[in-house]
Design a protein around this motif. Structure first.
Motif, PDB file in Angstrom:
ATOM      1  N   LYS A   1       1.142  -1.263  -0.392  1.00 22.39           N
ATOM      2  CA  LYS A   1      -0.140   0.343  -0.267  1.00 22.39           C
ATOM      3  C   LYS A   1       1.447   1.178   0.094  1.00 22.39           C
ATOM      4  O   LYS A   1       0.514   2.032  -0.704  1.00 22.39           O
ATOM      5  N   ASP A   2       1.642   1.145   0.731  1.00 20.52           N
ATOM      6  CA  ASP A   2       3.058   2.325   1.043  1.00 20.52           C
ATOM      7  C   ASP A   2       3.726   2.539  -0.635  1.00 20.52           C
ATOM      8  O   ASP A   2       3.566   3.457  -1.240  1.00 20.52           O
TER       9      ASP A   2
ATOM     10  N   GLU B   1       1.261   4.429  -2.982  1.00 16.89           N
ATOM     11  CA  GLU B   1       0.925   5.364  -2.513  1.00 16.89           C
ATOM     12  C   GLU B   1       2.075   6.366  -3.682  1.00 16.89           C
ATOM     13  O   GLU B   1       2.103   7.149  -4.026  1.00 16.89           O
TER      14      GLU B   1
ATOM     15  N   GLU C   1       2.031   6.187  -7.083  1.00 20.45           N
ATOM     16  CA  GLU C   1       1.308   7.050  -7.536  1.00 20.45           C
ATOM     17  C   GLU C   1       1.348   8.267  -7.936  1.00 20.45           C
ATOM     18  O   GLU C   1       1.486   9.821  -9.000  1.00 20.45           O
ATOM     19  N   ARG C   2       2.189   9.044  -6.190  1.00 16.24           N
ATOM     20  CA  ARG C   2       1.990  10.256  -6.367  1.00 16.24           C
ATOM     21  C   ARG C   2       4.000  10.747  -7.928  1.00 16.24           C
ATOM     22  O   ARG C   2       4.019  11.845  -7.825  1.00 16.24           O
TER      23      ARG C   2
END
Length: 287
Positions: free
Chosen positions: A276-277, A280, A283-284
């Protein structure tokens, strides 16, 4: 300079600035450049006239050699030092988002406690001490000292940056979930499958000579996922990539549990990757 091999020696306090011969100097603090010009004084002496300078408004002022300084220059210096201290701000050890025992049986609580509270804390302490010395050297225009500290700042600052990513890249065993969504698609496109990614990542990490890191990273131009490695505590950014997942292959990360068998540690670490990290970060970085 701080030795690049733990345990780190204590950092000596900054020495007093030695007497310097008069010269034309350029002081650069927090992006500002202030020229100090040579001015004459009685008996033909030449001194650095800090009052004869171009201030932030572009105006020049001189009030008699080193005997006085304009208010504008004093303000510029004060603001410059403040800016430099902000640039090299004090760092702190981040809290872990889980207990030391949360990664067992893959990473022992003893390793996590030593790795986080001792090793990472040492990088933070050494970086802060060097940052303070660097700011002092910059304010004094001691370029030689500033250059001499670059390696220590890179090593200890890199250790702090890398470990701060590493802790968040991991999750308790009970919370593990495989990658999904756009990240899973990118892994499929770049490597063929998660197993294929691991098949490329682990040999690269095992082949790091001495100490270093292995990274799943995004190439900022091609937008492709790639596996890269760095030596010592060099950040992933030094390769021109954006870090998504970092695995520490220094022996302090695994030796108490896996001895000298680094491949066993690398095989186990995938069971506690916080996808999950990683997603993220992906995505950034892709935005």
């Amino acid at each position: 300079m701080v030795s690049p091999t733990p345990p780190f020696p204590p950092i000596q306090s900054p020495s007093h600035r030695p007497h310097q011969s008069p010269s034309l100097a350029v002081l650069s603090i927090s992006g500002r450049r202030t020229r100090t010009l040579e001015c004459g004084r009685a008996r033909g002496a030449t001194v650095d006239c800090e009052a004869h300078a171009t201030d932030q408004r572009g105006a020049q002022t001189c009030v008699g050699g080193d005997m006085a300084m304009s208010t504008a220059v004093r303000g510029a210096r004060a603001k410059g030092m403040e800016g430099a201290r902000r640039l090299l701000s004090t760092q702190t050890l981040p809290d872990l988002p889980y207990d030391y025992s949360a990664l067992e049986p893959y990473v022992s609580a003893e390793i996590m406690q030593l790795h986080h509270a001792k090793h990472h804390q040492t990088y933070v302490n050494n970086f802060n001490a060097l940052a303070e010395q660097y700011t002092d050297a910059e304010a004094k225009g001691d370029v030689a000292k500033m250059i001499a500290m670059q390696a220590g700042i890179k090593f200890n600052g890199g250790g702090h940056v890398n470990h701060s990513i590493f802790w968040k890249n991991l999750c308790p065993t009970k919370d593990y979930e495989p990658p999904t969504g756009k990240l899973a698609e990118a892994i499929q496109e770049s490597f063929g499958s998660l197993d294929a990614l691991q098949g490329k990542f682990n040999p690269a990490a095992a082949a790091v000579q001495g100490s270093g890191w292995a990274w799943l990273a995004l190439h900022p131009e091609s937008k492709k996922l790639q596996v890269v490695t760095t030596s010592n505590q060099d950040p992933c950014s030094t390769t021109g990539h954006i870090p998504l997942l970092g695995v520490d292959v220094w022996e302090h990360a695994y030796y108490l549990q896996y001895k000298n068998v680094r491949p066993d540690y690398l095989k186990a670490i995938w069971n506690v990757v916080n996808w999950k990290d990683v997603a993220e970060r992906f995505e950034r970085a892709s935005a």
